[in-house]
Design a protein around this motif. Structure first.
Motif, PDB file in Angstrom:
ATOM      1  N   GLY A 113       0.806  -1.223   0.000  1.00 56.27           N
ATOM      2  CA  GLY A 113       0.000   0.000   0.000  1.00 56.27           C
ATOM      3  C   GLY A 113       0.832   1.262   0.000  1.00 56.27           C
ATOM      4  N   PHE A 114       2.141   1.110  -0.170  1.00 55.41           N
ATOM      5  CA  PHE A 114       3.000   2.288  -0.244  1.00 55.41           C
ATOM      6  C   PHE A 114       4.283   1.960  -0.987  1.00 55.41           C
ATOM      7  CE2 PHE A 114       4.020   0.177   3.776  1.00 55.41           C
ATOM      8  CZ  PHE A 114       5.402   0.126   3.766  1.00 55.41           C
ATOM      9  N   ALA A 115       4.980   2.999  -1.424  1.00 54.91           N
ATOM     10  CA  ALA A 115       6.272   2.842  -2.087  1.00 54.91           C
ATOM     11  C   ALA A 115       7.165   3.999  -1.669  1.00 54.91           C
ATOM     12  CB  ALA A 115       6.108   2.818  -3.601  1.00 54.91           C
ATOM     13  N   ILE A 116       8.364   3.676  -1.208  1.00 58.65           N
ATOM     14  CA  ILE A 116       9.335   4.684  -0.796  1.00 58.65           C
ATOM     15  C   ILE A 116      10.297   4.924  -1.956  1.00 58.65           C
ATOM     16  CG2 ILE A 116      11.153   5.260   0.866  1.00 58.65           C
ATOM     17  CD1 ILE A 116       9.759   3.319   2.828  1.00 58.65           C
ATOM     18  N   VAL A 117      10.359   6.177  -2.411  1.00 59.40           N
ATOM     19  CA  VAL A 117      11.192   6.532  -3.566  1.00 59.40           C
ATOM     20  C   VAL A 117      12.217   7.572  -3.117  1.00 59.40           C
ATOM     21  CG1 VAL A 117      11.234   7.382  -5.930  1.00 59.40           C
ATOM     22  CG2 VAL A 117       9.251   6.073  -5.105  1.00 59.40           C
ATOM     23  N   PRO A 118      13.450   7.168  -2.838  1.00 66.25           N
ATOM     24  CA  PRO A 118      14.467   8.136  -2.408  1.00 66.25           C
ATOM     25  C   PRO A 118      14.855   9.083  -3.537  1.00 66.25           C
ATOM     26  CG  PRO A 118      15.121   5.843  -1.929  1.00 66.25           C
ATOM     27  CD  PRO A 118      13.962   5.793  -2.863  1.00 66.25           C
ATOM     28  N   ASN A 119      15.222  10.302  -3.161  1.00 63.04           N
ATOM     29  CA  ASN A 119      15.821  11.264  -4.093  1.00 63.04           C
ATOM     30  C   ASN A 119      14.978  11.486  -5.347  1.00 63.04           C
ATOM     31  OD1 ASN A 119      18.165  11.334  -2.360  1.00 63.04           O
ATOM     32  ND2 ASN A 119      18.761   9.374  -3.262  1.00 63.04           N
ATOM     33  N   LEU A 120      13.674  11.564  -5.187  1.00 65.61           N
ATOM     34  CA  LEU A 120      12.821  11.849  -6.336  1.00 65.61           C
ATOM     35  C   LEU A 120      13.096  13.260  -6.852  1.00 65.61           C
ATOM     36  CD1 LEU A 120      10.515  10.573  -8.020  1.00 65.61           C
ATOM     37  CD2 LEU A 120       8.922  11.837  -6.568  1.00 65.61           C
ATOM     38  N   PHE A 121      13.257  14.195  -5.919  1.00 68.38           N
ATOM     39  CA  PHE A 121      13.681  15.556  -6.234  1.00 68.38           C
ATOM     40  C   PHE A 121      15.090  15.765  -5.689  1.00 68.38           C
ATOM     41  CE2 PHE A 121       9.037  15.939  -5.970  1.00 68.38           C
ATOM     42  CZ  PHE A 121       8.759  16.572  -7.163  1.00 68.38           C
ATOM     43  N   SER A 122      15.792  16.745  -6.225  1.00 67.69           N
ATOM     44  CA  SER A 122      17.096  17.084  -5.682  1.00 67.69           C
ATOM     45  C   SER A 122      16.938  17.837  -4.371  1.00 67.69           C
ATOM     46  CB  SER A 122      17.889  17.945  -6.669  1.00 67.69           C
ATOM     47  OG  SER A 122      17.314  19.246  -6.757  1.00 67.69           O
ATOM     48  N   ARG A 123      18.005  17.911  -3.609  1.00 68.89           N
ATOM     49  CA  ARG A 123      17.976  18.654  -2.355  1.00 68.89           C
ATOM     50  C   ARG A 123      17.692  20.143  -2.622  1.00 68.89           C
ATOM     51  NH1 ARG A 123      19.533  17.534   2.795  1.00 68.89           N
ATOM     52  NH2 ARG A 123      20.189  15.446   2.144  1.00 68.89           N
ATOM     53  N   TYR A 126      -4.484   8.717  -3.940  1.00 74.05           N
ATOM     54  CA  TYR A 126      -3.089   8.408  -3.650  1.00 74.05           C
ATOM     55  C   TYR A 126      -2.374   9.703  -3.296  1.00 74.05           C
ATOM     56  CZ  TYR A 126      -3.831   3.808  -5.809  1.00 74.05           C
ATOM     57  OH  TYR A 126      -4.268   2.541  -6.112  1.00 74.05           O
ATOM     58  N   SER A 127      -1.669   9.687  -2.201  1.00 77.80           N
ATOM     59  CA  SER A 127      -0.935  10.867  -1.755  1.00 77.80           C
ATOM     60  C   SER A 127       0.560  10.614  -1.807  1.00 77.80           C
ATOM     61  CB  SER A 127      -1.345  11.258  -0.332  1.00 77.80           C
ATOM     62  OG  SER A 127      -2.692  11.696  -0.291  1.00 77.80           O
ATOM     63  N   ILE A 128       1.304  11.708  -1.853  1.00 81.77           N
ATOM     64  CA  ILE A 128       2.763  11.628  -1.919  1.00 81.77           C
ATOM     65  C   ILE A 128       3.336  12.502  -0.803  1.00 81.77           C
ATOM     66  CG2 ILE A 128       4.802  11.813  -3.387  1.00 81.77           C
ATOM     67  CD1 ILE A 128       2.847  11.991  -5.787  1.00 81.77           C
ATOM     68  N   TRP A 129       4.056  11.876   0.099  1.00 86.39           N
ATOM     69  CA  TRP A 129       4.674  12.554   1.246  1.00 86.39           C
ATOM     70  C   TRP A 129       6.089  12.928   0.817  1.00 86.39           C
ATOM     71  CZ3 TRP A 129       8.398  12.323   5.158  1.00 86.39           C
ATOM     72  CH2 TRP A 129       8.044  12.755   6.448  1.00 86.39           C
ATOM     73  N   VAL A 130       6.287  14.187   0.426  1.00 81.12           N
ATOM     74  CA  VAL A 130       7.577  14.630  -0.105  1.00 81.12           C
ATOM     75  C   VAL A 130       8.349  15.359   0.991  1.00 81.12           C
ATOM     76  CG1 VAL A 130       8.750  15.983  -1.873  1.00 81.12           C
ATOM     77  CG2 VAL A 130       6.562  14.874  -2.411  1.00 81.12           C
ATOM     78  N   ALA A 131       9.489  14.818   1.369  1.00 77.11           N
ATOM     79  CA  ALA A 131      10.297  15.416   2.427  1.00 77.11           C
ATOM     80  C   ALA A 131      11.002  16.663   1.912  1.00 77.11           C
ATOM     81  CB  ALA A 131      11.327  14.406   2.935  1.00 77.11           C
ATOM     82  N   LEU A 132      10.780  17.782   2.574  1.00 79.33           N
ATOM     83  CA  LEU A 132      11.467  19.022   2.221  1.00 79.33           C
ATOM     84  C   LEU A 132      12.670  19.271   3.125  1.00 79.33           C
ATOM     85  CD1 LEU A 132       8.397  21.323   1.486  1.00 79.33           C
ATOM     86  CD2 LEU A 132       9.580  19.708  -0.023  1.00 79.33           C
ATOM     87  N   ASP A 133      12.770  18.509   4.206  1.00 78.96           N
ATOM     88  CA  ASP A 133      13.970  18.403   5.044  1.00 78.96           C
ATOM     89  C   ASP A 133      14.301  16.928   5.148  1.00 78.96           C
ATOM     90  OD1 ASP A 133      14.235  21.196   5.981  1.00 78.96           O
ATOM     91  OD2 ASP A 133      12.358  20.814   7.037  1.00 78.96           O
ATOM     92  N   GLU A 165      12.542   6.696   6.825  1.00 77.31           N
ATOM     93  CA  GLU A 165      13.551   7.752   6.918  1.00 77.31           C
ATOM     94  C   GLU A 165      14.055   8.049   5.507  1.00 77.31           C
ATOM     95  OE1 GLU A 165      15.979   8.133  10.887  1.00 77.31           O
ATOM     96  OE2 GLU A 165      16.299   6.129  10.066  1.00 77.31           O
ATOM     97  N   ILE A 166      13.922   9.292   5.060  1.00 78.48           N
ATOM     98  CA  ILE A 166      14.343   9.670   3.715  1.00 78.48           C
ATOM     99  C   ILE A 166      15.010  11.035   3.753  1.00 78.48           C
ATOM    100  CG2 ILE A 166      12.734   8.289   2.338  1.00 78.48           C
ATOM    101  CD1 ILE A 166      10.810  10.615   2.318  1.00 78.48           C
ATOM    102  N   GLU A 167      15.936  11.237   2.829  1.00 80.81           N
ATOM    103  CA  GLU A 167      16.593  12.531   2.716  1.00 80.81           C
ATOM    104  C   GLU A 167      15.660  13.532   2.040  1.00 80.81           C
ATOM    105  OE1 GLU A 167      20.228  11.987   0.616  1.00 80.81           O
ATOM    106  OE2 GLU A 167      21.168  10.805   2.215  1.00 80.81           O
TER     107      GLU A 167
END
Length: 233
Positions: free
Chosen positions: A16-26, A120-127, A177-179
């Motif tokens: 029910g979820f997928a973790i995608v590291p570094n989808l956007f640049s820092r 479907y939602s996307i939790w995008v880490a900004l930090d 935990e994601i960057e």
């Protein structure tokens, strides 16, 4: 970044979820964060009030930056694999925890806030999102059915729909935990919560939500910036 399509689809179907590291640049994550800060400042100047509970809904309705971001091909490529070829953006929000906002988000399914067709939602880490600053926790396989929410929401921390803390086996949860720039894609029946923020630092997240543009659904008065972002409506 190359994403294995078959693995992504399989993981999402099972968990029910997928973790995608570094989808956007820092740098891109930082730009989105600064735009969130500017929007919050403008809202406070217009209304005289801070956003409640560290949440503000409707960034794309206020900002060309987010109007563009919700249609970013990197987001839509993943959504096309796990959702549908015809994708409608529904709404987005920023969730921010200051160094003083230490409470954990309770376990809940988003579907109970809107019902209708599944989103479907996307939790995008900004930090950088860590256990210490309140990163996301998810319960694998919980997206297969709706669960009755019967938790006490009288603590003033929001989340009117929540489970009792003892209703979930924390040992089975996955901590994401994601960057900064990484993302977690999840079904609206996927149980999720967050760790408490004990870092003494802020943590910002952008969460856009989408649905299959071809599936009949409710009309939502809060989805003022809704638009088809890929395929046909």
């Amino acid at each position: 970044m190359r994403i294995d399509k078959s693995t992504l689809q399989s993981d999402f179907e099972n968990t029910g979820f997928a973790i995608v590291p570094n989808l956007f640049s820092r740098d891109e994550a930082q730009r989105l964060k600064q735009e969130c800060i500017a929007i919050l400042k403008a809202v406070k100047e217009d209304t005289g009030h801070e956003a409640g509970h560290g949440v503000l809904v409707g960034l794309a309705a206020r900002s060309p930056v987010f109007q563009e971001a919700v249609g970013d091909g990197r987001l839509l490529d993943v959504l096309e694999d796990i959702l549908a070829p015809n994708i409608e953006f529904l709404s987005d929000k920023v969730v921010f925890k200051s160094e003083k906002m230490t409470f954990a988000s309770p376990w809940h399914q988003d579907w109970h806030y809107w019902h209708g067709a599944h989103k479907y939602s996307i939790w995008v880490a900004l930090d950088d999102a860590t256990v210490d600053n309140g990163c996301l926790k998810l319960f694998p396989g919980s997206h297969k059915s709706a669960i009755v929410h019967d938790g006490d929401a009288s603590d003033g921390n929001g989340f009117g729909n929540r489970l009792r803390p003892d209703a979930v086996d924390e040992d089975l949860a996955v901590t994401a935990e994601i960057e900064a720039g990484g993302a977690v894609f999840f079904h609206d029946l996927t149980l999720h919560s967050s760790h408490p923020n004990i870092s003494g630092e802020e943590r910002w997240v952008w969460i856009p939500t989408y649905r299959d543009a071809k599936v009949e659904d409710n009309d939502y008065p809060w989805a003022v910036a809704a638009k088809v972002v890929r395929g046909d409506n």
